[in-house]
Design a protein around this motif. Structure first.
Motif, PDB file in Angstrom:
ATOM      1  N   SER A  96       1.010  -1.600   0.005  1.00 51.41           N
ATOM      2  CA  SER A  96       0.015  -0.104  -0.422  1.00 51.41           C
ATOM      3  C   SER A  96       0.419   1.107   0.012  1.00 51.41           C
ATOM      4  O   SER A  96       2.544   1.086   0.672  1.00 51.41           O
ATOM      5  CB  SER A  96      -0.768   0.121   1.092  1.00 51.41           C
ATOM      6  N   LEU A  97       0.407   1.921  -0.531  1.00 47.98           N
ATOM      7  CA  LEU A  97       0.462   4.047  -0.354  1.00 47.98           C
ATOM      8  C   LEU A  97       1.640   3.576   0.776  1.00 47.98           C
ATOM      9  O   LEU A  97       2.935   4.544   1.114  1.00 47.98           O
ATOM     10  CB  LEU A  97       0.421   5.000  -0.945  1.00 47.98           C
ATOM     11  N   LYS A  98       0.803   3.694   2.014  1.00 50.53           N
ATOM     12  CA  LYS A  98       1.457   3.963   3.406  1.00 50.53           C
ATOM     13  C   LYS A  98       2.322   3.352   3.523  1.00 50.53           C
ATOM     14  O   LYS A  98       3.293   3.397   4.900  1.00 50.53           O
ATOM     15  CB  LYS A  98      -0.134   4.315   4.309  1.00 50.53           C
TER      16      LYS A  98
ATOM     17  N   ILE B  25       4.477   1.607   1.536  1.00 50.12           N
ATOM     18  CA  ILE B  25       5.711   2.281   0.696  1.00 50.12           C
ATOM     19  C   ILE B  25       6.477   3.036   1.809  1.00 50.12           C
ATOM     20  O   ILE B  25       7.579   3.290   1.755  1.00 50.12           O
ATOM     21  CB  ILE B  25       5.045   2.278  -0.436  1.00 50.12           C
ATOM     22  N   MET B  26       5.483   4.707   1.925  1.00 48.54           N
ATOM     23  CA  MET B  26       5.587   6.098   2.939  1.00 48.54           C
ATOM     24  C   MET B  26       6.114   5.302   4.033  1.00 48.54           C
ATOM     25  O   MET B  26       7.376   5.954   4.468  1.00 48.54           O
ATOM     26  CB  MET B  26       4.704   6.845   3.057  1.00 48.54           C
TER      27      MET B  26
ATOM     28  N   GLN C 171      11.334   4.489  -3.113  1.00 49.35           N
ATOM     29  CA  GLN C 171       9.900   4.931  -2.472  1.00 49.35           C
ATOM     30  C   GLN C 171       9.085   4.748  -3.718  1.00 49.35           C
ATOM     31  O   GLN C 171       7.741   4.802  -4.555  1.00 49.35           O
ATOM     32  CB  GLN C 171       9.431   5.704  -1.710  1.00 49.35           C
TER      33      GLN C 171
ATOM     34  N   PHE D 236       6.383   2.658  -6.250  1.00 46.54           N
ATOM     35  CA  PHE D 236       5.078   2.748  -6.191  1.00 46.54           C
ATOM     36  C   PHE D 236       4.325   2.311  -7.343  1.00 46.54           C
ATOM     37  O   PHE D 236       3.681   2.400  -7.477  1.00 46.54           O
ATOM     38  CB  PHE D 236       4.783   4.857  -5.609  1.00 46.54           C
TER      39      PHE D 236
ATOM     40  N   GLY E 234      -5.082   2.706  -1.303  1.00 49.28           N
ATOM     41  CA  GLY E 234      -4.657   3.391  -0.895  1.00 49.28           C
ATOM     42  C   GLY E 234      -4.032   4.475  -2.106  1.00 49.28           C
ATOM     43  O   GLY E 234      -3.476   6.164  -1.736  1.00 49.28           O
TER      44      GLY E 234
ATOM     45  N   LEU F 213      -3.744   9.571  -1.645  1.00 51.42           N
ATOM     46  CA  LEU F 213      -2.997   9.769  -1.618  1.00 51.42           C
ATOM     47  C   LEU F 213      -1.833  11.399  -1.462  1.00 51.42           C
ATOM     48  O   LEU F 213      -1.162  11.413  -0.869  1.00 51.42           O
ATOM     49  CB  LEU F 213      -2.475   9.442  -3.849  1.00 51.42           C
TER      50      LEU F 213
ATOM     51  N   GLY G  16      -7.167   8.850   6.719  1.00 49.89           N
ATOM     52  CA  GLY G  16      -6.927   8.079   6.087  1.00 49.89           C
ATOM     53  C   GLY G  16      -6.196   8.033   4.913  1.00 49.89           C
ATOM     54  O   GLY G  16      -6.293   6.998   3.683  1.00 49.89           O
ATOM     55  N   GLY G  17      -5.308   9.027   4.449  1.00 45.08           N
ATOM     56  CA  GLY G  17      -4.783   9.588   3.301  1.00 45.08           C
ATOM     57  C   GLY G  17      -2.848   8.744   3.272  1.00 45.08           C
ATOM     58  O   GLY G  17      -2.719   8.325   4.895  1.00 45.08           O
ATOM     59  N   ALA G  18      -2.823   8.879   2.361  1.00 45.84           N
ATOM     60  CA  ALA G  18      -0.882   8.929   2.844  1.00 45.84           C
ATOM     61  C   ALA G  18      -0.518  10.151   3.118  1.00 45.84           C
ATOM     62  O   ALA G  18       1.556   9.952   2.919  1.00 45.84           O
ATOM     63  CB  ALA G  18      -0.472   7.378   1.371  1.00 45.84           C
ATOM     64  N   GLY G  19      -0.375  11.412   2.531  1.00 41.47           N
ATOM     65  CA  GLY G  19       0.776  12.787   3.076  1.00 41.47           C
ATOM     66  C   GLY G  19       1.889  12.244   1.697  1.00 41.47           C
ATOM     67  O   GLY G  19       2.105  12.529   2.244  1.00 41.47           O
ATOM     68  N   ALA G  20       1.502  12.050   1.017  1.00 40.99           N
ATOM     69  CA  ALA G  20       2.375  11.238  -0.438  1.00 40.99           C
ATOM     70  C   ALA G  20       2.731  12.961  -1.734  1.00 40.99           C
ATOM     71  O   ALA G  20       1.755  13.937  -1.353  1.00 40.99           O
ATOM     72  CB  ALA G  20       2.433  10.490  -1.708  1.00 40.99           C
TER      73      ALA G  20
ATOM     74  N   MET H 261       4.660  11.911  -6.579  1.00 42.86           N
ATOM     75  CA  MET H 261       3.354  10.166  -6.121  1.00 42.86           C
ATOM     76  C   MET H 261       2.679  10.428  -7.592  1.00 42.86           C
ATOM     77  O   MET H 261       2.101   9.363  -8.236  1.00 42.86           O
ATOM     78  CB  MET H 261       4.043  10.060  -4.786  1.00 42.86           C
TER      79      MET H 261
END
Lengths: 261, 382
Positions: free
Chosen positions: A188-190, A192-193, B8, B12, B49, B53, B60-64, B68
């Motif tokens: 998942s992107l999370k 990966i980060m 990363q 991805f 996710g 993104l 619930g995000g990823a803060g990319a 990305m």
């Protein structure tokens, strides 16, 4: 429970392998976790999701194997040990097993998982050698893995020539994954980060108390003299003429030249 | 100066590429035929996710970063523009205002489930009589006590038939001299009385990303649904997002161009003419080389734009260049692919015709190439 997964960095299975001067050209290759090892990582993650605990990756490889290890951490493994020392390089299945076994001796685990073989050299030896060196039970090519309620034993389903067999083993054990064991997730992107914050510990030969003469190129029993690509397939033969003549000629060739009928 | 991509970002990219290869590509013809995106794609992409993104973890995000996001869209577009466009709507235009200016309650009710793929958000700006000339929209929002009353007609609204919430551009200041600056943005939820979704617009490209008309007939929303909380605020926020839309639409063009190039190479290495593979002819090699040049330059433009956005630097010109160059590269590559395929370029069972149709779709949203040239010219003082 603690699960250790042995992973290997291999060229992407879609790479067009180039060979120069008897060696595989590694420049420009993109690297992945060996697909059978991915099944092992996935199985470990599923076990931990079910029973709680920790998944540790154990990888022997050069400095840039770190990127491949990160991919495993991105999938959800908790931490990793990178057996990272030039002294380990140039080895064979035997020396790789010696190093992995020495590392496992320093670790605590209830189960060791690995792919049944790495898809680069297809030795299918390392896991079984590690089991032998550590005097652990070993079950290979497993397509279904269930633990007993007390987590003291494992029930492994394997495919054998058109049938299936079930092996039971006490734990800890070394179990290798066959295709079909599971369907690996995407990172998942999370994940990966988050992977860049997860610890990767480097161990060298000296950390494992290994004599450099017994490992890597100096300890290897196998010497790769040269690597050659498989010979190009000869072009097909076209038989001219109308169907009746061509069929006759085909039969003659199959009989006299190919000698298959 | 550092052009390297972090591990990363690489991991991805491979993840998205794998998702496309395993889960999207096998279903493209089905989606083309049904002219819609199966709803389960939303749940799946939410689960992976993708939608969260660019949003922080608390929702619930990823803060990319934008790089990305650009990689995500490029890989998606390489597989299927319809799905990539719907995803971009869900990641950016459909959810950005509620994230930036919504109340906490609105965010937890709408944004959080949208990022999981459970709810769908979209933006409603374009009207039958106003696209690139957004200042000419006629949809009105009039304050009445604690509410706003919205009246007007919108067109080309992505996913309107299934959207749960709309970010709607309406004039709070109808003075024609105010133009763009008279626009504010409002949250309107599905089921609000007076809101009706009209017929789907049949279109040539991006056919599975459905677009419809939307009518507002005395639609009453609470005053808190005015994003930013005060009138005259919307246009600035919109302008800020426009640069991101442009760079990311460029990423879609880049992905499409790669798809056209890859199709062309595979075909040129198989197809025989005049006793050789057509890829052995320089005429074909040069077409593919031109695609590659435009792909590489598009990538630089898109990534530079993404970097400027992350650095919070002004990038009106750079974003316009990225969108224009990369979408035109996509259109050009798709055009050339249909030529390399000869008559098969028009065969519905082959991919180039879809790339050809889908490419056109990228030329409008975020400003046409003609409008973008105006912006670029203005930015350099002419």
């Amino acid at each position: 429970m603690n699960v250790v997964v042995l992973i290997k960095r291999v060229p992407d299975t879609e790479t067009r392998i180039q060979i120069k001067d008897g060696k595989v050209v590694t420049d420009g290759i993109s690297w992945i976790i060996s697909p059978y090892d991915e099944y092992a990582v996935e199985e470990a993650l599923r076990l931990i999701e079910k029973y709680t605990g920790k998944v540790t990756l154990l990888c022997l490889g050069p400095v840039d194997a770190k990127e491949t290890i990160r991919k495993g951490l991105a999938l959800g493994a908790d931490d990793a040990i990178h057996l990272n020392d030039p002294a380990f390089e140039g080895g064979d299945a035997s020396t790789t097993a010696v190093v992995l076994a020495a590392a496992l001796k320093k670790m605590q685990y209830d189960l060791v998982l690995a792919g049944k073989q790495a898809v680069d050299e297809d030795n299918a030896q390392v896991a079984i050698r590690v089991a032998e060196l550590l005097d652990l039970p070993h079950v290979n090519s497993v397509i279904k893995l269930d633990l007993s309620d007390d987590k003291k034993s494992a029930r492994c389903l394997r495919e054998v020539d058109g049938d299936r067999d079930i092996a039971e083993s006490s734990l800890p054990a070394i179990i290798t994954a066959q295709q079909g064991l599971n369907e690996p997730r995407y990172p998942s992107l999370k994940g990966i980060m988050g992977a860049k914050k997860k610890p990767i510990t480097d161990w060298k030969a000296s950390d494992l108390g290994l004599d450099p003469g017994t490992i890597g190129a100096s300890g290897a029993k196998l010497e790769v003299v040269r690597v050659d690509p498989p010979p190009a397939r000869p072009p097909g033969k076209l038989i001219p003429g109308d169907a009746a003549t061509a069929a006759k000629e085909l039969v003659r060739l199959l009989h006299e030249e190919a000698k298959v009928v | 100066m550092d052009f390297s991509i972090s591990p990363q970002h690489e991991i991805f990219r491979r993840t998205v590429a794998e998702f496309v290869e395993k889960e999207v590509t096998p279903r493209v013809s089905e989606m083309e035929e049904r002219r819609e995106i199966p709803r389960e794609f939303y749940a799946r992409m939410g689960e992976l996710g993708f939608f969260g993104l660019r949003y922080p973890e608390e929702y619930g995000g990823a803060g990319a970063d934008s790089m990305m996001f650009a990689i995500f869209l490029e890989e998606m577009a390489r597989g299927y523009i319809s799905l990539a466009a719907a995803a971009m709507m869900q990641c950016l235009m459909g959810t950005n205002f509620i994230y930036r200016f919504g109340t906490e309650a609105q965010r937890s009710r709408l944004l959080v489930p949208a990022l999981r793929g459970e709810k769908i958000g979209t933006i409603a700006m374009t009207e039958p009589g106003a696209g690139s000339d957004l200042g000419a929209i006629t949809t009105r929002a009039v304050r009445e006590g604690d509410s706003y009353i919205i009246d007007g007609t919108k067109s080309w609204i992505t996913s309107a038939t299934r959207a749960d919430f709309f970010t709607v551009a309406a004039k709070t200041n109808p003075d024609p001299k105010a133009g763009f600056k008279g626009i504010d943005m409002f949250l309107v939820e599905k089921g609000t009385p007076g809101l009706s979704v009209g017929k789907k617009i049949a279109k040539a490209g991006a056919v599975a990303s459905e677009t419809s008309e939307l009518t507002f007939n005395e639609v009453r929303v609470p005053a808190e649904n005015l994003f930013g909380g005060k009138e005259g605020f919307g246009f600035a926020a919109l302008r800020e997002m426009l640069n991101e839309i442009r760079v990311m639409t460029g990423a879609l063009g880049l992905g499409l161009a790669r798809a056209a190039r890859d199709e062309s190479i595979t075909y040129a290495q198989q197809r025989m003419a005049f006793g050789k593979k057509i890829g052995d002819f320089q005429a074909i090699q040069h077409k593919v080389a031109d695609m590659e040049i435009e792909i590489e330059l598009s990538r630089l433009a898109v990534q530079y734009g993404a970097w400027l956005i992350d650095q919070k630097q002004p990038c009106n010109k750079e974003a316009a260049i990225a969108k224009l160059f990369a979408t035109e590269a996509g259109v050009h590559a798709a055009d050339e692919a249909t030529r390399i395929f000869g008559a098969y370029g028009m065969a519905m069972e082959m991919t180039p015709q879809r790339l050809f149709r889908d490419g056109r779709f990228l030329l409008y949203g975020g400003g046409t190439s003609e409008i973008l040239r105006n912006i670029i010219a203005k930015e350099i003082g002419i």
